[in-house]
Design a protein around this motif. Structure first.
Motif, short mmCIF file in Angstrom:
data_model
loop_
_atom_site.label_atom_id
_atom_site.label_comp_id
_atom_site.label_asym_id
_atom_site.label_seq_id
_atom_site.Cartn_x
_atom_site.Cartn_y
_atom_site.Cartn_z
N ALA A 159 -9.13 76.94 60.24
CA ALA A 159 -8.87 77.44 58.89
C ALA A 159 -8.22 76.37 58.02
CB ALA A 159 -7.98 78.69 58.93
N ALA A 160 -7.58 75.39 58.64
CA ALA A 160 -6.92 74.30 57.90
C ALA A 160 -7.85 73.09 57.89
CB ALA A 160 -5.59 73.95 58.56
N LEU A 161 -8.91 73.14 57.08
CA LEU A 161 -9.91 72.07 57.06
C LEU A 161 -9.51 70.98 56.09
CD1 LEU A 161 -13.20 74.16 57.32
CD2 LEU A 161 -11.75 73.22 59.12
N LEU A 162 -8.30 70.42 56.30
CA LEU A 162 -7.83 69.31 55.49
C LEU A 162 -8.44 68.01 56.03
CD1 LEU A 162 -4.04 70.27 55.23
CD2 LEU A 162 -5.91 70.92 53.72
N GLU A 163 -8.13 66.91 55.33
CA GLU A 163 -8.67 65.62 55.76
C GLU A 163 -8.20 65.26 57.16
OE1 GLU A 163 -9.03 61.05 54.06
OE2 GLU A 163 -7.38 62.33 53.42
N THR A 164 -6.98 65.72 57.54
CA THR A 164 -6.42 65.40 58.86
C THR A 164 -6.89 66.35 59.95
OG1 THR A 164 -4.48 66.75 58.30
CG2 THR A 164 -4.34 64.37 57.87
N ASN A 165 -7.76 67.30 59.62
CA ASN A 165 -8.26 68.24 60.62
C ASN A 165 -8.87 67.47 61.79
OD1 ASN A 165 -10.88 69.83 61.63
ND2 ASN A 165 -9.30 71.30 61.07
N PRO A 166 -8.53 67.83 63.05
CA PRO A 166 -9.02 67.06 64.20
C PRO A 166 -10.54 66.96 64.27
CG PRO A 166 -7.27 68.57 64.86
CD PRO A 166 -7.59 68.89 63.44
N LEU A 167 -11.27 68.03 63.92
CA LEU A 167 -12.73 67.98 63.98
C LEU A 167 -13.29 67.00 62.95
CD1 LEU A 167 -13.61 71.73 64.54
CD2 LEU A 167 -14.20 69.83 66.04
N ARG A 168 -12.76 67.08 61.73
CA ARG A 168 -13.22 66.15 60.69
C ARG A 168 -12.90 64.71 61.08
NH1 ARG A 168 -11.62 68.32 54.76
NH2 ARG A 168 -13.01 66.57 54.24
N ALA A 169 -11.72 64.48 61.62
CA ALA A 169 -11.33 63.13 62.03
C ALA A 169 -12.21 62.65 63.18
CB ALA A 169 -9.87 63.10 62.42
N ALA A 170 -12.54 63.53 64.12
CA ALA A 170 -13.37 63.12 65.26
C ALA A 170 -14.76 62.70 64.80
CB ALA A 170 -13.47 64.28 66.26
N VAL A 171 -15.32 63.41 63.82
CA VAL A 171 -16.64 63.03 63.30
C VAL A 171 -16.56 61.67 62.61
CG1 VAL A 171 -18.48 63.64 61.69
CG2 VAL A 171 -17.42 65.41 63.10
N ARG A 172 -15.50 61.48 61.81
CA ARG A 172 -15.36 60.19 61.14
C ARG A 172 -15.24 59.04 62.13
NH1 ARG A 172 -11.80 63.06 57.73
NH2 ARG A 172 -10.00 62.18 58.82
N ARG A 173 -14.52 59.29 63.25
CA ARG A 173 -14.28 58.22 64.23
C ARG A 173 -15.36 58.14 65.31
NH1 ARG A 173 -8.22 60.41 65.36
NH2 ARG A 173 -7.29 59.94 63.32
N GLU A 174 -16.36 59.04 65.22
CA GLU A 174 -17.44 59.08 66.22
C GLU A 174 -16.87 59.40 67.60
OE1 GLU A 174 -19.69 55.43 65.88
OE2 GLU A 174 -18.92 55.22 63.85
N GLN A 175 -15.92 60.30 67.68
CA GLN A 175 -15.30 60.67 68.95
C GLN A 175 -15.91 61.97 69.47
OE1 GLN A 175 -11.19 60.87 67.75
NE2 GLN A 175 -10.79 58.77 68.40
N GLU A 176 -15.57 62.29 70.72
CA GLU A 176 -16.10 63.49 71.36
C GLU A 176 -15.53 64.73 70.68
OE1 GLU A 176 -16.69 65.31 75.87
OE2 GLU A 176 -15.24 63.71 75.50
N ILE A 177 -16.41 65.69 70.39
CA ILE A 177 -15.99 66.91 69.68
C ILE A 177 -15.98 68.14 70.58
CG2 ILE A 177 -16.79 66.04 67.46
CD1 ILE A 177 -19.31 67.74 67.84
#
Length: 616
Positions: A104-122
């Motif tokens: 619900a907290a889809l801010l820039e620091t959201n772990p899912l958004r950050a993982a996509v930006r960093r190409e990390q495992e989701i």
């Protein structure tokens, strides 16, 4: 319509602010650095987020949130070693707080958004609220219990045959008992007819009865001694096997678990440092790319010169040539590539350490189990030896009593005639046989009862195995259904948004069975698979947001949090921003989105506008 009211003090860059708006979509708009994100963080803190930025220079922050008839107030105080929070929150339980912060907290620091930006495992981020590990552990426990029950059922596989054999033997022994009793009656009748009873004969009969009983007890005692000796031999063989297994387990248990955990913690700390640096490098790379691609001239753009374009550095304000910026971009790309490679190289080490720690734990558990088995066997051996000593002592007592009785009988028999010797001997032998037979019947009946109990145990275990199989199948279906639902929600939402946002070259993005992102895009007129690192910033941001929304829908986060929060939508143009907001608004009662004034122009949304920073 439901009114939402916020009263904020000392959060982020906000000194003191009161805001009211209605449910539906509300856009928090204003230029950069006007505390739009601080407003969103205040809402999330009141809802139950675990962190809040206390305003610089302040020691305490407070937020009051009212939605309809319900009001919550939460505070945060600076304390030694961190921040201490107090008051009420909308979301109370830890599992619900995870859903709030993750989906619900889809801010820039959201772990899912950050993982996509960093190409990390989701996958771990998406599946964590499912508590798959707990479900897997429960399933493994049930499977282990099922295997133990199956092993026990296998041990009892021959109980029916053994019970039938004992029933048959019991029937045969009872028939033999009836024959001996009939024979005894006949012998007693013959003896009565042959001799007249007198007091001496009565005493001799008592002695012979006593001797018959002693002989029977002696035979029974000798048989019991033999059984105890056999049992001790079997237990000592089992004990030797357990000792061998313990030696092997001791060798496997030499691994230092604490050292492995320390090594794993050090690697994780190192990876966290690399990820933090990667975020900084990515931000600097984006800033330099935007400078190179900017179409503006002047103070923060470029100016055409005789020897080439000159740029004004966004960091220091000095003049620099284009080649300088391009060189910086290349260096940043190299650093980012090196950090990503380092992450990929070190992450398998953590998995290897996890496996080694688990194997060491299993070895330690096995050693403890074997130690307990050894103690049980040693105790049983000791108990059998005590019983054996008692039986041997009892045997010596019986031999002594029997010798005394034999001597007394011999003394009496020397004074009697031998007329009834044959009948008497047969009588005594028959009595001995009857007593021994009755003891054997008692033993067989006890064994039969034990076998019947084992037969009931086996049937109960079979029923429990069937129940466990159903429970295991239910857990397996639950795990698979949760994963399938999550993938389905993401893939459906991504298809809808790709259609609505009209990204020209992306044909489709979906999660495969391993929760890996698969991207198909148009290249030179044909559709090809592509890596996420080649996507534009807006495309990656869209994927990160849809991952969060898929979790919001799958886990029914709307039942937990009445508000869905979005920010950092600068990667989208005005038209796509409005389409994105419209799509998300259909999934929640209240949507708060932080946007730049130029991003949206429609009149359908309620707005909270910041014209300038709210605090110095």
């Amino acid at each position: 319509m439901t009114e939402i009211a916020l009263d904020i003090e000392n959060i982020g860059g906000i000194d003191d602010l009161t805001v009211t708006f209605e449910d539906g979509v509300t856009l928090v708009q204003g230029p950069n650095a006007t505390n739009k994100t601080s407003l969103l963080q205040s809402v999330l803190f009141a809802l139950g987020s675990s962190s809040v930025p206390i305003r610089s220079g302040a020691d305490e922050a407070r937020v009051e949130l009212r939605i309809g008839d319900r009001t919550v107030e939460r505070t945060a105080h600076r304390a030694e070693g961190g921040v201490r929070t107090g008051g009420d929150t909308w979301v109370e339980e830890g599992d619900e707080r995870l859903l709030l912060e993750r989906f619900a907290a889809l801010l820039e620091t959201n772990p899912l958004r950050a993982a996509v930006r960093r190409e990390q495992e989701i996958e771990p981020l998406l599946k964590e609220p499912m508590n798959i590990d707990a479900l897997e552990a429960e399933r493994a426990q049930k499977m282990q219990h099922k295997r133990e029950l199956e092993a026990r059922v296998e041990e009892l596989a021959d109980v029916d045959d053994r019970l039938a054999e004992h029933e048959q033997e019991l029937e045969s022994k009872r028939d033999r008992e009836a024959e001996l009793e009939a024979e005894l009656e006949e012998l007693e009748a013959r003896r009565e007819a042959a001799t007249a009873p007198n007091e001496e004969d009565d005493h001799l009969a008592e002695l012979r009865e006593q001797r018959a009983d002693l002989r029977s007890q002696k035979a029974d005692c000798q048989e019991q001694i033999g059984r105890l000796e056999d049992a001790i031999d079997r237990l000592e063989e089992q004990l030797e096997e357990v000792e061998t297994d313990i030696e092997a387990a001791d060798e496997a248990d030499e691994v230092d678990i604490d050292a492995l955990k320390q090594e794993r913690a050090e690697i994780r700390s190192e990876l966290e440092d690399v990820e933090a640096r990667l975020d900084i490098l990515q931000s600097v790379l984006t800033a330099n790319r935007e400078m190179l691609d900017s179409e503006f001239t002047g103070v923060m753009g470029y100016e055409a010169g005789l020897t080439g374009d000159e740029f004004t550095c966004w960091a220091c304000g000095g003049a620099a040539e284009r080649a300088d910026f391009e060189g910086t971009v290349e260096e940043l790309q190299d650093l980012i590539t090196e950090d990503k490679q380092r992450l990929r190289e070190r992450e398998p080490e953590i998995e290897d350490l996890d496996q080694r720690i688990e194997e060491a734990r299993r070895a330690r558990s096995r050693r403890q189990e074997l130690a307990g088995r050894r103690r049980d066997l040693e105790q049983k051996v000791e108990e059998r030896r005590d019983s054996l000593d008692q039986q041997r002592s009892r045997l010596e007592e019986l031999r002594s009593e029997l010798q005394s009785t034999d001597d007394e009988i011999a003394e009496h028999e020397a004074e009697r005639t031998a007329a009834d010797d044959e009948v008497t001997e047969k009588l005594e032998s028959t009595r001995v046989d009857i007593r021994s037979l009755r003891r054997e019947l008692d033993r067989l009946e006890r064994t039969r009862d034990e076998l019947e109990e084992k037969q009931r145990e086996r049937e109960e275990n079979r029923e429990r195995i069937e129940t466990l199989e159903e429970e295991i199948a239910t857990l397996t279906d639950r795990i698979e259904n949760l994963e399938e639902e999550l993938r389905g929600n993401f893939n459906a939402a991504m298809d809808d948004l790709l259609s609505a946002l009209a990204f020209e070259r992306i044909e489709r993005v979906w999660l495969d069975g391993n929760f890996d992102l698969v991207i198909a895009r148009e290249v030179d007129g044909s559709v090809r698979a592509d890596a996420i690192e080649h996507l534009a910033e807006s495309e990656r941001e869209m994927i990160g947001l849809v991952l969060g929304l898929a979790g919001f829908v799958t886990y029914d986060v709307g039942e937990v949090s009445p508000v869905l929060v979005l920010d950092s939508l600068g990667a989208f143009d005005a038209e796509r921003t409005e389409r994105l907001i419209d799509y998300f608004s259909d999934r929640t009662d209240v949507l708060l989105a932080a946007v730049h004034p130029a991003t949206t122009e429609g009149e359908a949304y309620e707005r909270v506008t910041f014209e300038r920073p709210m605090a110095d």
